[in-house]
Design a protein around this motif. Structure first.
Motif, PDB file in Angstrom:
ATOM      1  N   UNK A  11     -13.813  32.447  45.367  1.00 30.28           N
ATOM      2  CA  UNK A  11     -14.846  32.562  46.285  1.00 30.28           C
ATOM      3  C   UNK A  11     -14.607  34.095  46.691  1.00 30.28           C
ATOM      4  N   UNK A  12     -15.511  34.979  46.812  1.00 31.59           N
ATOM      5  CA  UNK A  12     -15.478  36.299  47.172  1.00 31.59           C
ATOM      6  C   UNK A  12     -16.010  36.788  48.604  1.00 31.59           C
ATOM      7  N   UNK A  13     -16.558  35.667  49.290  1.00 29.63           N
ATOM      8  CA  UNK A  13     -17.388  36.069  50.456  1.00 29.63           C
ATOM      9  C   UNK A  13     -16.323  35.672  51.441  1.00 29.63           C
ATOM     10  N   UNK A  14     -15.983  36.859  52.251  1.00 27.84           N
ATOM     11  CA  UNK A  14     -14.725  36.797  53.542  1.00 27.84           C
ATOM     12  C   UNK A  14     -15.312  37.022  54.645  1.00 27.84           C
ATOM     13  N   UNK A  22     -22.079  42.863  54.832  1.00 30.34           N
ATOM     14  CA  UNK A  22     -21.922  44.430  54.439  1.00 30.34           C
ATOM     15  C   UNK A  22     -20.325  44.587  54.157  1.00 30.34           C
ATOM     16  N   UNK A  23     -19.325  43.902  54.837  1.00 36.55           N
ATOM     17  CA  UNK A  23     -17.861  43.864  54.516  1.00 36.55           C
ATOM     18  C   UNK A  23     -17.785  43.640  52.946  1.00 36.55           C
ATOM     19  N   UNK A 118      -2.488  36.766  59.946  1.00 37.75           N
ATOM     20  CA  UNK A 118      -1.809  35.210  60.511  1.00 37.75           C
ATOM     21  C   UNK A 118      -2.960  34.900  61.481  1.00 37.75           C
ATOM     22  N   UNK A 119      -4.021  35.685  62.037  1.00 39.55           N
ATOM     23  CA  UNK A 119      -4.873  35.094  62.999  1.00 39.55           C
ATOM     24  C   UNK A 119      -5.982  34.203  62.249  1.00 39.55           C
ATOM     25  N   UNK A 120      -6.082  34.433  60.953  1.00 38.86           N
ATOM     26  CA  UNK A 120      -7.043  33.678  59.960  1.00 38.86           C
ATOM     27  C   UNK A 120      -6.395  32.582  59.575  1.00 38.86           C
ATOM     28  N   UNK A 121      -5.246  32.066  60.036  1.00 38.94           N
ATOM     29  CA  UNK A 121      -4.666  30.935  59.469  1.00 38.94           C
ATOM     30  C   UNK A 121      -4.356  29.870  60.652  1.00 38.94           C
ATOM     31  N   UNK A 153     -14.058  36.770  62.466  1.00 37.71           N
ATOM     32  CA  UNK A 153     -13.827  35.566  61.111  1.00 37.71           C
ATOM     33  C   UNK A 153     -14.045  36.195  59.716  1.00 37.71           C
ATOM     34  N   UNK A 154     -12.884  35.844  58.994  1.00 33.83           N
ATOM     35  CA  UNK A 154     -12.674  36.277  57.587  1.00 33.83           C
ATOM     36  C   UNK A 154     -12.040  35.300  56.556  1.00 33.83           C
ATOM     37  N   UNK A 155     -12.500  34.159  56.633  1.00 31.37           N
ATOM     38  CA  UNK A 155     -13.545  33.613  57.026  1.00 31.37           C
ATOM     39  C   UNK A 155     -13.715  32.943  58.448  1.00 31.37           C
ATOM     40  N   UNK A 156     -12.424  32.906  58.960  1.00 33.91           N
ATOM     41  CA  UNK A 156     -12.107  32.203  60.111  1.00 33.91           C
ATOM     42  C   UNK A 156     -11.244  32.916  61.137  1.00 33.91           C
ATOM     43  N   UNK A 157     -11.311  32.686  62.190  1.00 33.74           N
ATOM     44  CA  UNK A 157     -10.242  33.514  63.234  1.00 33.74           C
ATOM     45  C   UNK A 157      -9.783  32.359  64.381  1.00 33.74           C
TER      46      UNK A 157
END
Length: 248
Positions: A11-14, A22-23, A118-121, A153-157
């Motif tokens: 997957x490439x959508x972050x 856009x990102x 780490x904020x995304x884990x 989110x990238x994809x979560x936060x």
């Protein structure tokens, strides 16, 4: 063998929404993305962190095994010997992983770097334990950890840390030092841009995303004030981020 089993995620959508798409567009062009994030965003990486990163990289040459966890689409200092690890299959990613333990053997890594990951884990304590597991005795870990930052989110936060919280997160390591990763102006600007977008978008999500991006670009030159403020002893109370250097 350095690697264990690898669960690949192509997957490439972050990100989500207009701003997320856009990102993703810019992330497909790693060097351009790095340039834009360094110049046009609200966050100025501190001189302290830059020096710490330079010093630690000088200690580990091409014969060392170095991981960049959560690398995204770019390489650190253009060093191709650093193994980029991410859950998204960007072109610059060497090892694409899924959830679960890291696919590296015990005591196999000399240096581990993880910047704004780490904020995304969802379970950061578990992943820091994984970092310690794969590091060799005497190996080092350099983390960049957010504090005063809006949801991204990238994809979560999931979470943020104070400086004391950063040290507790890495408390299993016998040697831990920390400092300002991005200063108080960076934190103020990012939150301020989101606040202005919130007020002026009248609940429209797409408008909010575009306005926050616009305000970020307009105000980004102010972030360089952090060159003056990052060494202020009170900066830690509203710093955008901290860094932690830990040795196993």
């Amino acid at each position: 063998m350095l690697l264990g089993d690898i669960s690949r995620n192509t997957q490439r959508t972050a990100g989500q929404g207009c701003l997320g798409r856009l990102k993703d567009f810019f992330k497909r062009h790693g060097k351009l993305y790095s340039f834009l994030t360094a110049t046009l965003t609200s966050v100025r990486i501190s001189n302290q962190f830059k020096r710490e990163l330079d010093f630690v990289l000088q200690r580990y040459g091409e014969n060392s095994v170095i991981l960049n966890i959560g690398s995204g689409p770019s390489r650190i200092k253009n060093r191709n010997d650093i193994i980029n690890v991410d859950i998204f299959a960007f072109d610059a990613v060497d090892v694409c992983i899924g959830p679960g333990p890291l696919p590296f053997k015990n005591d196999s890594i000399d240096l581990l770097i993880s910047i704004a990951t780490l904020e995304h884990i969802s379970d950061p304590i578990a992943i820091v334990h994984e970092f310690r597991r794969v590091l060799k005795d005497g190996g080092e870990m350099l983390l960049y950890i957010p504090f005063m930052q809006p949801f991204h989110a990238a994809p979560s936060d999931f979470q943020r840390w104070t400086e004391e919280g950063c040290k507790i997160l890495c408390s299993d390591f016998p040697h831990v030092s920390s400092g300002i990763g991005a200063g108080p102006t960076s934190g103020f600007l990012w939150i301020g841009c989101e606040w202005l977008a919130l007020i002026l978008s009248f609940g429209n999500t797409t408008c909010h995303s575009l306005l926050s991006l616009l305000f970020m670009v307009i105000t980004c030159p102010l972030k360089y004030l952090d060159a003056l403020f990052e060494r202020n002893p009170n900066a830690k109370y509203i710093a955008s981020a901290f860094y932690v250097l830990a040795k196993k």
